[in-house]
Design a protein around this motif. Structure first.
Motif, PDB file in Angstrom:
ATOM      1  N   SER A 103      51.533  34.637  46.134  1.00 18.16           N
ATOM      2  CA  SER A 103      51.332  33.271  45.457  1.00 18.16           C
ATOM      3  C   SER A 103      49.908  33.215  45.052  1.00 18.16           C
ATOM      4  CB  SER A 103      51.686  32.077  46.255  1.00 18.16           C
ATOM      5  OG  SER A 103      50.767  32.115  47.660  1.00 18.16           O
ATOM      6  N   THR A 104      48.848  33.959  45.768  1.00 22.16           N
ATOM      7  CA  THR A 104      47.496  33.825  45.539  1.00 22.16           C
ATOM      8  C   THR A 104      47.141  34.627  44.094  1.00 22.16           C
ATOM      9  OG1 THR A 104      46.913  34.007  47.660  1.00 22.16           O
ATOM     10  CG2 THR A 104      45.268  34.311  46.386  1.00 22.16           C
ATOM     11  N   LEU A 105      48.124  35.716  44.121  1.00 23.10           N
ATOM     12  CA  LEU A 105      48.241  36.474  42.531  1.00 23.10           C
ATOM     13  C   LEU A 105      48.649  35.501  41.707  1.00 23.10           C
ATOM     14  CD1 LEU A 105      46.754  39.440  42.883  1.00 23.10           C
ATOM     15  CD2 LEU A 105      47.489  38.920  44.676  1.00 23.10           C
ATOM     16  N   ARG A 106      50.079  34.839  41.895  1.00 22.16           N
ATOM     17  CA  ARG A 106      50.376  34.208  40.866  1.00 22.16           C
ATOM     18  C   ARG A 106      49.572  33.312  40.468  1.00 22.16           C
ATOM     19  NH1 ARG A 106      55.170  35.017  43.827  1.00 22.16           N
ATOM     20  NH2 ARG A 106      54.935  33.407  44.910  1.00 22.16           N
ATOM     21  N   ASN A 107      48.935  32.500  41.216  1.00 25.03           N
ATOM     22  CA  ASN A 107      48.060  31.311  41.158  1.00 25.03           C
ATOM     23  C   ASN A 107      46.675  31.801  40.200  1.00 25.03           C
ATOM     24  OD1 ASN A 107      49.688  29.212  41.993  1.00 25.03           O
ATOM     25  ND2 ASN A 107      48.903  29.428  43.676  1.00 25.03           N
ATOM     26  N   ALA A 108      46.300  33.108  40.823  1.00 22.70           N
ATOM     27  CA  ALA A 108      44.984  33.695  39.992  1.00 22.70           C
ATOM     28  C   ALA A 108      45.534  33.815  38.423  1.00 22.70           C
ATOM     29  CB  ALA A 108      44.582  34.887  40.773  1.00 22.70           C
ATOM     30  N   SER A 109      46.649  34.468  38.442  1.00 22.39           N
ATOM     31  CA  SER A 109      47.149  34.758  37.018  1.00 22.39           C
ATOM     32  C   SER A 109      47.398  33.598  36.132  1.00 22.39           C
ATOM     33  CB  SER A 109      48.247  35.415  37.145  1.00 22.39           C
ATOM     34  OG  SER A 109      48.986  35.539  35.859  1.00 22.39           O
ATOM     35  N   LYS A 110      47.936  32.646  36.692  1.00 21.22           N
ATOM     36  CA  LYS A 110      48.139  31.194  35.915  1.00 21.22           C
ATOM     37  C   LYS A 110      46.697  30.424  35.656  1.00 21.22           C
ATOM     38  CE  LYS A 110      51.874  29.045  38.371  1.00 21.22           C
ATOM     39  NZ  LYS A 110      52.108  28.562  39.570  1.00 21.22           N
ATOM     40  N   ALA A 111      45.637  30.613  36.447  1.00 20.91           N
ATOM     41  CA  ALA A 111      44.371  30.415  36.195  1.00 20.91           C
ATOM     42  C   ALA A 111      43.772  31.068  35.107  1.00 20.91           C
ATOM     43  CB  ALA A 111      43.434  30.262  37.489  1.00 20.91           C
ATOM     44  N   GLY A 112      44.037  31.951  34.598  1.00 23.19           N
ATOM     45  CA  GLY A 112      43.765  32.928  33.616  1.00 23.19           C
ATOM     46  C   GLY A 112      42.761  34.184  33.926  1.00 23.19           C
ATOM     47  N   LEU A 113      42.689  34.237  35.472  1.00 17.15           N
ATOM     48  CA  LEU A 113      41.843  35.295  35.557  1.00 17.15           C
ATOM     49  C   LEU A 113      42.239  36.620  35.696  1.00 17.15           C
ATOM     50  CD1 LEU A 113      40.728  33.542  39.349  1.00 17.15           C
ATOM     51  CD2 LEU A 113      40.216  33.177  36.837  1.00 17.15           C
ATOM     52  N   ARG A 114      41.301  37.482  35.807  1.00 16.28           N
ATOM     53  CA  ARG A 114      41.419  38.945  35.596  1.00 16.28           C
ATOM     54  C   ARG A 114      41.970  39.862  36.725  1.00 16.28           C
ATOM     55  NH1 ARG A 114      37.375  41.562  32.086  1.00 16.28           N
ATOM     56  NH2 ARG A 114      38.556  43.185  32.592  1.00 16.28           N
ATOM     57  N   GLY A 115      41.447  39.262  38.205  1.00 19.10           N
ATOM     58  CA  GLY A 115      41.678  39.693  39.272  1.00 19.10           C
ATOM     59  C   GLY A 115      41.192  39.054  40.450  1.00 19.10           C
ATOM     60  N   VAL A 116      41.609  39.551  41.711  1.00 20.49           N
ATOM     61  CA  VAL A 116      41.318  39.151  42.923  1.00 20.49           C
ATOM     62  C   VAL A 116      40.368  40.256  43.679  1.00 20.49           C
ATOM     63  CG1 VAL A 116      42.239  38.172  45.122  1.00 20.49           C
ATOM     64  CG2 VAL A 116      42.977  37.618  42.890  1.00 20.49           C
ATOM     65  N   ALA A 117      39.218  39.920  44.462  1.00 19.37           N
ATOM     66  CA  ALA A 117      38.575  40.837  45.312  1.00 19.37           C
ATOM     67  C   ALA A 117      38.434  39.920  46.548  1.00 19.37           C
ATOM     68  CB  ALA A 117      37.048  40.749  44.627  1.00 19.37           C
ATOM     69  N   PHE A 118      38.828  40.825  47.398  1.00 17.01           N
ATOM     70  CA  PHE A 118      38.882  40.067  49.019  1.00 17.01           C
ATOM     71  C   PHE A 118      38.255  40.915  49.865  1.00 17.01           C
ATOM     72  CE2 PHE A 118      42.323  42.791  50.851  1.00 17.01           C
ATOM     73  CZ  PHE A 118      42.833  43.345  49.815  1.00 17.01           C
ATOM     74  N   GLU A 119      37.931  40.548  51.116  1.00 18.65           N
ATOM     75  CA  GLU A 119      37.219  41.604  52.056  1.00 18.65           C
ATOM     76  C   GLU A 119      38.067  42.672  52.766  1.00 18.65           C
ATOM     77  OE1 GLU A 119      34.188  39.361  54.218  1.00 18.65           O
ATOM     78  OE2 GLU A 119      33.599  40.988  55.454  1.00 18.65           O
ATOM     79  N   ALA A 120      37.824  43.739  52.705  1.00 17.52           N
ATOM     80  CA  ALA A 120      38.492  44.880  53.206  1.00 17.52           C
ATOM     81  C   ALA A 120      38.294  44.570  54.818  1.00 17.52           C
ATOM     82  CB  ALA A 120      37.882  46.203  52.929  1.00 17.52           C
ATOM     83  N   ALA A 121      39.352  44.931  55.571  1.00 16.95           N
ATOM     84  CA  ALA A 121      39.332  44.856  57.148  1.00 16.95           C
ATOM     85  C   ALA A 121      39.207  43.432  57.594  1.00 16.95           C
ATOM     86  CB  ALA A 121      38.149  45.608  57.585  1.00 16.95           C
ATOM     87  N   ASN A 122      39.022  42.438  56.446  1.00 15.06           N
ATOM     88  CA  ASN A 122      38.806  40.945  57.324  1.00 15.06           C
ATOM     89  C   ASN A 122      39.522  40.148  56.531  1.00 15.06           C
ATOM     90  OD1 ASN A 122      36.964  41.574  59.150  1.00 15.06           O
ATOM     91  ND2 ASN A 122      34.991  41.323  57.768  1.00 15.06           N
ATOM     92  N   THR A 123      40.672  40.634  55.750  1.00 13.98           N
ATOM     93  CA  THR A 123      41.625  39.584  55.100  1.00 13.98           C
ATOM     94  C   THR A 123      42.997  39.893  55.294  1.00 13.98           C
ATOM     95  OG1 THR A 123      40.077  39.539  53.323  1.00 13.98           O
ATOM     96  CG2 THR A 123      42.344  38.735  52.797  1.00 13.98           C
TER      97      THR A 123
END
Lengths: 276, 276
Positions: free
Chosen positions: B227-247
């Motif tokens: 759902s985070t990806l779906r909402n990012a897409s709805k908001a018109g964003l181009r991508g999601v960056a998150f912290e490796a090992a800590n997410t």
């Protein structure tokens, strides 16, 4: 000394600057930004509505009306580059703005002030004309913040200054030490609405608004008006703290009346000398 | 070695931790927080739903089921003290939490982890069980961030780390260097919705989510799901960056599928070694 040119966004402040400038014996011309300036506010004054992208038209109006000083006042929203449709002069200014177009608001506005200076204008802050709209430190209205509220104000100062250093926003809402909401592009009123939804009933809460550290006061000074107090009250907060000398009040008496009516405190603070 | 007690908020992760713990040969008991845990997720496991304030009941259940290790997992909203209605044990724990009740989430959760330790439990992070849900640095899915997106990620890292130092939020949205929205108490999905409204079409935009500097991974680790990806897409964003090992990813394959479907990049980053 030439006239005062006012580049006007929304709200009542452009007309108030016009009135204050005329009271100082200056001639006035207002350029209202299409879609932002409110025609009924500008109607009593010599003015013309201009698209944001039509910089050539703006400069020619300012020269025709012999404006030597400029004031940028009243909220606008940052337009998309695509929607800007710049005229020839606008394209030239966009090119000079260059990377500043992708900076935070401070970066962009500072670059715009610099370019207007290079065009021969002296850019002045609205606060230079509206001295009555700028409060000295102290409590306005009948309600004083208690020690819990003062602690929340202190925490809010830390948060807004940290955000401001990153050129993000000018405000936050704190309740019992907890940061409920932080302002970025959405503006204070929307932040207040969101804070109201996270807010715990009966447990305090303050709005803190400050100038960003290093921010040029000639553009985008923090502003509060009666609606700020109404929205703070709707969100369940106990008061509003704003930076003395660095915040414009659109209607000082109206702000105080709303605060008193809602039982909120309204305090002008000096963030570097605020004591809990 | 005793069993694993899971203190469960919402979402699918509590059941995933239960499954992983059982796969390691551990016995499992889940305490679902009333109003947050999803009964249908917990149904296959030994569990009981308990009010947040009923700490006495929780401790007695954990002892009855011989839990030596505890995992706190799944979102809850911070309750108001008034709505908590603590039992005797709950009141005792509230008193021990003391000032931490008025701290940011980190402060409160760190105090809670300390108290549970004093009660004889070993508090473990969900990531210790869900190693497959934790990504190594790198691009997941088919789309890679371009250099503009990488600059926005870099700016987002600066912003989220500055916020995190103040124990505020774990995320922000950046577009072309401009911070559109900053997360405080409202959560990532609401921040994304707001960012979508300030967003300029066609001009990029990334969501950045990181662990707060100094945050204890045993509570409130950043989490992303499809759902985070779906909402990012709805908001018109181009991508999601998150912290490796800590997410924690609630559904790794589902996240990648959503990203690919929407043409978004999904990248796990090491914020201390991220290069534009």
């Amino acid at each position: 000394m030439g006239g005062v040119g006012i580049l006007a966004g929304g709200g009542p402040l452009p007309a108030q600057v016009a009135e204050a400038a005329r009271a100082q014996g200056r001639s006035v011309f207002i350029i209202g930004f299409d879609g932002f300036a409110e025609p009924e506010q500008l109607a009593p004054w010599p003015h013309e509505m201009v698209r944001l992208g039509a910089a050539g038209r703006m400069l020619s109006l300012l020269h025709t009306h012999k404006c030597s000083d400029l004031v940028l006042i009243g909220p606008i929203r940052r337009p998309s580059l695509r929607s800007l449709c710049p005229d020839t002069e606008g394209a030239r200014i966009l090119a000079r703005l260059g990377r500043a177009l992708f900076a935070g608001d401070d970066g962009l506005l500072a670059a715009l002030v610099r370019i207007l200076g290079e065009e021969g204008f002296t850019v002045r802050g609205a606060h230079e004309f509206l001295s009555a709209a700028v409060a000295q430190p102290g409590i306005l209205g009948c309600v004083a913040p208690d020690s819990l509220a003062r602690q929340d104000i202190q925490r809010g100062i830390e948060v807004v200054q940290a955000l401001g250093c990153l050129d993000i926003g000018q405000g936050c809402v704190v309740q019992n030490g907890l940061v409920l909401a932080v302002e970025a592009m959405e503006g204070t009123d929307r932040m207040l609405a969101r804070a109201g939804e996270c807010h715990q009933p009966g447990a305090g809460g303050v709005l803190v608004k400050l100038l960003k550290p290093g921010q040029d006061k000639r553009a985008d000074m923090p502003t509060i008006g009666p609606s700020t107090l109404r929205n703070a009250s709707k969100a369940g907060l106990r008061g509003v703290a704003f930076e003395a000398a660095n915040t414009l009040m659109t209607d000082r008496d109206g702000c105080i009346a709303e605060a008193d009516k809602a039982g909120l405190f309204l305090i002008a603070i000096d963030p570097t000398h605020f004591a809990v």
